[in-house]
Design a protein around this motif. Structure first.
Motif, mmCIF file in Angstrom:
data_model
loop_
_atom_site.group_PDB
_atom_site.id
_atom_site.type_symbol
_atom_site.label_atom_id
_atom_site.label_comp_id
_atom_site.label_asym_id
_atom_site.label_seq_id
_atom_site.Cartn_x
_atom_site.Cartn_y
_atom_site.Cartn_z
ATOM 1 N N ARG A 26 -1.414 6.354 -15.218
ATOM 2 C CA ARG A 26 -0.890 7.631 -14.738
ATOM 3 C C ARG A 26 -2.026 8.531 -14.247
ATOM 4 N NH1 ARG A 26 2.298 8.701 -18.685
ATOM 5 N NH2 ARG A 26 4.107 7.914 -17.555
ATOM 6 N N THR A 27 -3.132 8.546 -15.001
ATOM 7 C CA THR A 27 -4.277 9.369 -14.584
ATOM 8 C C THR A 27 -4.833 8.905 -13.249
ATOM 9 O OG1 THR A 27 -4.868 9.818 -16.890
ATOM 10 C CG2 THR A 27 -6.595 10.134 -15.237
ATOM 11 N N LEU A 28 -4.955 7.606 -13.072
ATOM 12 C CA LEU A 28 -5.473 7.069 -11.808
ATOM 13 C C LEU A 28 -4.513 7.350 -10.654
ATOM 14 C CD1 LEU A 28 -6.851 3.672 -13.137
ATOM 15 C CD2 LEU A 28 -8.228 5.548 -12.204
ATOM 16 N N ALA A 29 -3.204 7.222 -10.910
ATOM 17 C CA ALA A 29 -2.219 7.500 -9.869
ATOM 18 C C ALA A 29 -2.297 8.951 -9.424
ATOM 19 C CB ALA A 29 -0.812 7.159 -10.376
ATOM 20 N N ARG A 30 -2.476 9.851 -10.376
ATOM 21 C CA ARG A 30 -2.599 11.274 -10.032
ATOM 22 C C ARG A 30 -3.872 11.528 -9.238
ATOM 23 N NH1 ARG A 30 -0.902 13.716 -15.978
ATOM 24 N NH2 ARG A 30 1.355 13.555 -15.714
ATOM 25 N N PHE A 31 -4.965 10.879 -9.646
ATOM 26 C CA PHE A 31 -6.240 11.078 -8.963
ATOM 27 C C PHE A 31 -6.157 10.629 -7.506
ATOM 28 C CE2 PHE A 31 -10.376 9.302 -7.650
ATOM 29 C CZ PHE A 31 -11.148 10.445 -7.717
ATOM 30 N N PHE A 32 -5.530 9.467 -7.272
ATOM 31 C CA PHE A 32 -5.465 8.926 -5.920
ATOM 32 C C PHE A 32 -4.254 9.415 -5.132
ATOM 33 C CE2 PHE A 32 -8.024 5.453 -7.964
ATOM 34 C CZ PHE A 32 -9.174 5.644 -7.202
ATOM 35 N N GLY A 33 -3.293 10.066 -5.826
ATOM 36 C CA GLY A 33 -2.106 10.551 -5.137
ATOM 37 C C GLY A 33 -1.186 9.435 -4.690
ATOM 38 N N VAL A 34 -1.043 8.404 -5.539
ATOM 39 C CA VAL A 34 -0.181 7.276 -5.204
ATOM 40 C C VAL A 34 0.856 7.087 -6.304
ATOM 41 C CG1 VAL A 34 -2.025 6.131 -3.909
ATOM 42 C CG2 VAL A 34 -1.685 5.566 -6.338
ATOM 43 N N ALA A 35 1.842 6.252 -6.017
ATOM 44 C CA ALA A 35 2.857 5.923 -7.013
ATOM 45 C C ALA A 35 2.263 5.003 -8.070
ATOM 46 C CB ALA A 35 4.051 5.252 -6.338
ATOM 47 N N GLU A 36 2.685 5.200 -9.305
ATOM 48 C CA GLU A 36 2.204 4.343 -10.393
ATOM 49 C C GLU A 36 2.562 2.885 -10.167
ATOM 50 O OE1 GLU A 36 2.353 5.365 -14.599
ATOM 51 O OE2 GLU A 36 3.084 7.347 -13.994
ATOM 52 N N VAL A 37 3.659 2.643 -9.439
ATOM 53 C CA VAL A 37 4.074 1.273 -9.200
ATOM 54 C C VAL A 37 2.993 0.498 -8.444
ATOM 55 C CG1 VAL A 37 5.242 1.759 -7.004
ATOM 56 C CG2 VAL A 37 6.031 -0.147 -8.454
ATOM 57 N N GLU A 38 2.170 1.193 -7.637
ATOM 58 C CA GLU A 38 1.090 0.532 -6.914
ATOM 59 C C GLU A 38 0.013 0.017 -7.861
ATOM 60 O OE1 GLU A 38 -0.510 2.378 -3.418
ATOM 61 O OE2 GLU A 38 1.296 3.590 -3.115
ATOM 62 N N LEU A 39 -0.040 0.580 -9.077
ATOM 63 C CA LEU A 39 -1.055 0.185 -10.045
ATOM 64 C C LEU A 39 -0.461 -0.610 -11.204
ATOM 65 C CD1 LEU A 39 -3.171 3.482 -10.113
ATOM 66 C CD2 LEU A 39 -3.556 1.404 -8.786
ATOM 67 N N GLY A 40 0.773 -1.110 -10.996
ATOM 68 C CA GLY A 40 1.322 -2.034 -11.973
ATOM 69 C C GLY A 40 2.494 -1.547 -12.789
ATOM 70 N N ALA A 41 2.959 -0.309 -12.577
ATOM 71 C CA ALA A 41 4.102 0.190 -13.347
ATOM 72 C C ALA A 41 5.403 -0.390 -12.789
ATOM 73 C CB ALA A 41 4.160 1.710 -13.294
ATOM 74 N N VAL A 42 6.412 -0.469 -13.644
ATOM 75 C CA VAL A 42 7.738 -0.773 -13.133
ATOM 76 C C VAL A 42 8.208 0.444 -12.353
ATOM 77 C CG1 VAL A 42 8.293 -2.343 -15.014
ATOM 78 C CG2 VAL A 42 8.867 0.073 -15.236
ATOM 79 N N LYS A 43 9.088 0.268 -11.408
ATOM 80 C CA LYS A 43 9.445 1.334 -10.476
ATOM 81 C C LYS A 43 9.930 2.601 -11.178
ATOM 82 C CE LYS A 43 12.091 2.245 -6.257
ATOM 83 N NZ LYS A 43 10.908 2.736 -5.549
ATOM 84 N N ASP A 44 10.702 2.426 -12.264
ATOM 85 C CA ASP A 44 11.266 3.599 -12.946
ATOM 86 C C ASP A 44 10.191 4.465 -13.589
ATOM 87 O OD1 ASP A 44 14.307 1.966 -14.126
ATOM 88 O OD2 ASP A 44 13.790 2.900 -12.210
#
Length: 223
Positions: A59-77
């Motif tokens: 979540r921290t990395l997704a916020r830093f890069f401004g991308v969806a968590e799903v791009e870093l391995g999260a399930v879509k929900d």
């Protein structure tokens, strides 16, 4: 051999490496942002250990890069972007990149302070890092006297907001010379300009001969 995104299969590891290279943020600095071992993300990308990122790290990395968590391995929900409204323009802060270098060597004469580009940071992430209200600008490190902390070619964020002086890594000006050094109070109206590279001896100067431009609060560079 340096790892490249091209030789990784599609998935979170490849995407994370692509994002770090696009932003110019080293895997080491990103690991430290997560309060992890400096080799944490390098191990994740090159060896698949851990097999997946911890939820908070992702979540921290997704916020830093401004991308969806799903791009870093999260399930879509669980996607960061899906879970909250898409960031608006007001959610971002553009930090100017200045066309000057701060020497981590003998000293550099700045050619000017023209803005030639900008980094874009999440306003929320800046606040989480304690940079709310900071007057940030990005400049380039030149030379090797601050290695291994800062390397030649690294870009650093400098907070130019007025603060009471405290020891730390600062960009300073002596005459027309701009330098990045660890600055420490030496007593009796003097400051010590210290290099991280022990090949460079400490320099003691009168406080009045040094202008502290700002405190270095972040760095990014190639790995």
């Amino acid at each position: 051999m340096n790892q490249t995104a091209d030789n990784l299969p599609k998935g979170p590891r490849k995407r994370l490496l692509e994002l770090s290279q696009e932003r110019g943020a080293s895997l080491k600095s990103l690991s430290e942002m997560l309060d992890r071992n400096p080799s944490y993300l390098q191990q994740f990308i090159t060896k698949g250990s851990p097999k997946k990122l911890e939820e908070q790290d992702r979540r921290t990395l997704a916020r830093f890069f401004g991308v969806a968590e799903v791009e870093l391995g999260a399930v879509k929900d669980n996607s960061y972007i899906d879970a909250v409204s898409k960031p608006s323009r007001d959610d971002w802060v553009e930090v100017p990149r200045l066309d000057i270098g701060a020497s981590a060597g003998p000293g550099a004469l700045p050619s000017g302070e023209a803005v030639f580009d900008a980094f874009r940071f999440s306003r929320r992430w800046l606040a989480e890092q304690g940079f709310e209200g900071a007057q940030l600008s990005a400049i380039t490190v030149e030379g090797d006297s601050m290695e291994p902390l800062l390397n030649d070619g690294d870009e650093i964020l400098v907070d130019r907001a007025p603060h009471p002086f405290r020891d730390g890594v600062h960009v300073v000006r002596m005459g027309d010379t701009l330098m990045v050094k660890r600055v420490a109070s030496a007593g009796s109206g003097r400051l010590a300009l210290l290099s991280q590279n022990l090949a460079y001896p400490p320099v003691s100067v009168e406080t009045e001969d040094v202008e502290i431009i700002g405190r270095v609060v972040w760095k990014g560079g190639r790995i």
